[in-house]
Design an enzyme around this catalytic site. Structure first.
Site, PDB file in Angstrom:
ATOM      1  CB  SER A 146      -1.327   0.150   1.288  1.00 49.00           C
ATOM      2  OG  SER A 146      -2.214   1.122   1.161  1.00 49.00           O
TER       3      SER A 146
ATOM      4  CG  ASP B  15      -6.554   0.256  -0.649  1.00 53.95           C
ATOM      5  OD1 ASP B  15      -5.843   1.425  -0.591  1.00 53.95           O
ATOM      6  OD2 ASP B  15      -6.387  -0.585   0.460  1.00 53.95           O
TER       7      ASP B  15
ATOM      8  CB  SER C 255       1.341   1.545  13.792  1.00 49.56           C
ATOM      9  OG  SER C 255       1.506   0.782  12.152  1.00 49.56           O
ATOM     10  N   GLY C 256      -0.643  -0.945  13.353  1.00 48.80           N
ATOM     11  CA  GLY C 256      -1.094  -2.348  13.116  1.00 48.80           C
ATOM     12  C   GLY C 256      -0.532  -3.027  11.788  1.00 48.80           C
TER      13      GLY C 256
HETATM   14  P1  NG1 Z   1      -1.967   1.700  11.131  1.00 48.48           P
HETATM   15  O1  NG1 Z   1      -0.783   1.595  10.612  1.00 48.48           O
HETATM   16  O2  NG1 Z   1      -1.806   0.357  12.062  1.00 48.48           O
HETATM   17  O3  NG1 Z   1      -2.614   3.159  11.792  1.00 48.48           O
HETATM   18  C1  NG1 Z   1      -2.383   2.736   8.276  1.00 48.48           C
HETATM   19  C2  NG1 Z   1      -3.501   3.251   8.599  1.00 48.48           C
HETATM   20  C3  NG1 Z   1      -5.352   2.585   9.089  1.00 48.48           C
HETATM   21  C4  NG1 Z   1      -5.019   1.774   7.635  1.00 48.48           C
HETATM   22  C5  NG1 Z   1      -4.161   0.583   7.769  1.00 48.48           C
HETATM   23  C6  NG1 Z   1      -3.828  -0.310   5.933  1.00 48.48           C
HETATM   24  C7  NG1 Z   1      -3.689   5.820   9.478  1.00 48.48           C
HETATM   25  C8  NG1 Z   1      -3.760   6.634  10.594  1.00 48.48           C
HETATM   26  N1  NG1 Z   1      -3.495   4.383   9.525  1.00 48.48           N
HETATM   27  O4  NG1 Z   1      -2.624   1.074   9.829  1.00 48.48           O
HETATM   28  O5  NG1 Z   1      -6.116   3.830   8.935  1.00 48.48           O
HETATM   29  O6  NG1 Z   1      -5.625   2.395   6.777  1.00 48.48           O
HETATM   30  O7  NG1 Z   1      -2.660   1.715   7.538  1.00 48.48           O
HETATM   31  O8  NG1 Z   1      -3.370   0.067   5.250  1.00 48.48           O
HETATM   32  O9  NG1 Z   1      -3.881   6.544   9.012  1.00 48.48           O
HETATM   33 ZN    ZN Z   2      -3.838   1.017   0.299  1.00 42.15          ZN
END
Ligand code: NG1
Ligand code: ZN
Length: 530
Positions: A65, A280, A500-501
């Site tokens: 992404s 996306d 963060s994930g």
């Molecule tokens: P994380 O890294 O968990 O914050 C980020 C985005 C999510 C989502 C995911 C997947 C922010 C603050 N967080 O997640 O909204 O889009 O990446 O791409 O923008």
């Molecule tokens: Zn994306």
């Protein structure tokens, strides 16, 4: 359980070559591309099992992404176009981390526990973004699928939402559309052109955008859109793949840095659009007469769309329940506007589109957007039927009929399967055209509170746990109390922290009334988690 079915899965080429643990996070597995080959191989295996378990085609997307070029990742797409079911995220994590010597026994275990009939045929629809590492990872995933005799539809270079679209079309026997890329482009562009009719411009609306494609796969899709749209929308393309992916460009960069991406000319008051590396996410922006940058992010898009649907429902006399779903990152200004001015019910859920999608399903028409521009609109089947039937109702007045037909057409413009930057862009363009608005009029509806985000690197980001849609910390104890103390010093202040994930960091979000204070607030809160 036939363990002989798994006899071919041991493959030295895709043995687990590093000990690091990897987790299926907010958006699948995502990390440096050079440690992912065995994970892709194993996800190929898992996609076959998932397809058999669901008796339907499964999607597998190779992308990281908005991350930079050295990263890559993979996410699985469930049959109705949703992200992989939560219980299988755990299965995916376990399978990705198991020792090579235990691979077969884990596959047998999954098949037994999930009661999978291994004789059922499996189909995996696969797509990839433009990263240099994607072909190698594709090869690994294909090897996994083939090792379990799965059928493969390889879409090649596609955006994430295109993959979701093809998965849904395949599993609904074409009822949602033709399961091909041509089907995708024709469906969206035909309705866009027919809504617009012969009046390409309207009032202050001029039909044209400057599009920053993040040097990603969205550039390929944007060129196709341009071809299909002919001259109905003038798309000037920048960061079209000749530069570095997501480097100082793309939706995430523009949203977080709140600045122009590389290469976009700073022409005054021109509508500009940024999408991310797998297309996306989408945000809008422009530069005003004083060279000031203005961001119109996912919250703005959500409010524009919700307000338009509300207007069409009211004018057409159709009674359907409309709702909007946000996350904690939504600007307080937008939430106030939705609740107090639009008076549309608004819900807040944890980060990650799967949470927003699930909540949005509770409304007849659910609009969901993350502030970063990831979102769409989804409709209950009964709502779609009602919209279709209403447009045919001969008892309606001329005004009601016009609104009703618009509602039906706009519904067809949306890629409901997942947030889709380019379909969302066409939707925004359609609404601005209908209203005869330029970008400044769109922005006029409410004021964003000044806001900022910081990333903090810590030893173990998982020591922070949260509740209440991530707006409050549960651990470390006392952290929330400290955050509250700091926030209380700032007028209209709000701040939260969460792991963060998708990156090995803690994210800090802060907003408050004064733009000169907002960085101070963020830094004060960030200092609590160092
Ligand atoms: P994380 O890294 O968990 O914050 C980020 C985005 C999510 C989502 C995911 C997947 C922010 C603050 N967080 O997640 O909204 O889009 O990446 O791409 O923008
Ligand atoms: Zn994306």
């Amino acid at each position: 359980m036939e363990s002989s079915y798994f006899n071919n899965v041991v493959n030295a080429e895709y043995s687990r070559k590093n000990d690091g643990r990897i987790e299926y996070g907010t958006a699948g597995f995502r990390t440096k591309s050079d440690v992912l080959e065995h994970v892709l191989y194993r996800m190929g295996l898992l996609a076959v099992l998932r397809s058999k378990a669901k008796k339907a085609a499964i999607g597998l997307m190779i992308t990281a992404s908005h991350n930079l070029e050295p990263d890559n990742g993979i996410k699985l797409v469930d049959p109705a176009g949703e992200m992989l079911e939560a219980s299988w995220e755990m299965i995916a994590t376990n399978l990705a981390n198991v020792l090579d010597s235990d691979l077969i026994s884990m596959l047998v275990h999954i098949s037994t526990k999930e009661n999978i009939d291994l004789s059922i045929p499996a189909t995996v629809i696969i797509g990839r973004d433009t990263r240099k590492s994607s072909p190698i990872l594709l090869k690994a995933a294909l090897a996994g699928i083939k090792a379990l005799n799965g059928n493969i539809t390889d879409l090649g270079l596609v955006t994430t939402p295109q993959l979701h679209y093809v998965v849904v079309c395949t599993n609904t026997d074409g009822a949602y559309g033709d399961p091909t890329l041509q089907g995708y482009y024709s469906k969206l562009t035909a309705v866009f052109k027919s809504i617009r009719g012969t009046e390409i411009n309207n009032g202050k609306y001029i039909s044209g955008v400057q599009l920053d494609a993040a040097n990603g796969v969205g550039a390929i899709a944007a060129k196709e859109f341009r071809r299909y749209l002919e001259n109905v929308l003038d798309i000037k393309l920048f960061n079209d793949g000749s530069g570095d992916l997501n480097h100082m460009c793309g939706a995430d960069y523009v949203k977080v840095q709140q600045t122009l991406p590389l290469n976009i000319p700073s022409d005054k008051s021109v509508r500009c659009v940024s999408i991310d590396g797998d297309a996306d996410r989408v945000v809008y922006f422009y530069v005003d007469e004083n060279n000031k940058f203005h961001l119109l992010d996912g919250d703005r898009i959500a409010t524009l769309v919700a307000a338009y649907f509300k207007e069409l429902l009211e004018t057409s006399g159709l009674s359907l329940q409309l709702g909007l779903v946000q996350t904690a990152y939504a600007n307080g200004g937008s939430t106030d506007y939705i609740s107090n001015v639009l008076k549309v019910p608004v819900a807040c859920v944890p980060t990650g589109v799967k949470h927003l999608h699930k909540k949005a399903l509770e409304f007849d028409i659910g609009v969901y957007f993350e502030a970063n521009g990831h979102g769409t609109v989804i409709f209950k089947d009964i709502a779609k039927e009602a919209i279709k039937n209403h447009a045919k109702n001969e008892m309606l007045s001329t005004t009601q009929r016009a609104a009703s037909s618009k509602l039906r057409d706009v519904t067809n413009l949306i890629n409901e399967t997942v947030g889709d930057a380019l379909s969302d862009m066409l939707l925004v363009e359609t609404i601005l055209h209908a209203k005869g608005w330029d970008v400044t009029e769109w922005e006029r509806s409410y004021n964003d509170l000044p806001n900022t985000q910081l990333k903090v690197r810590v030893k173990d980001r998982n020591i922070i746990t949260t509740t209440n849609a991530e707006r409050h910390c549960l651990t470390p104890i006392c952290l929330q109390e400290e955050i509250d103390k700091i926030v209380s010093k700032y007028s209209r202040g709000r701040s939260f922290v969460r792991p963060s994930g998708t990156e090995d960091i803690i994210r800090v979000y802060a907003e408050c009334e004064s733009s000169s204070d907002v960085n101070k607030l963020a830094v004060e809160v960030a200092s609590l988690v160092y």
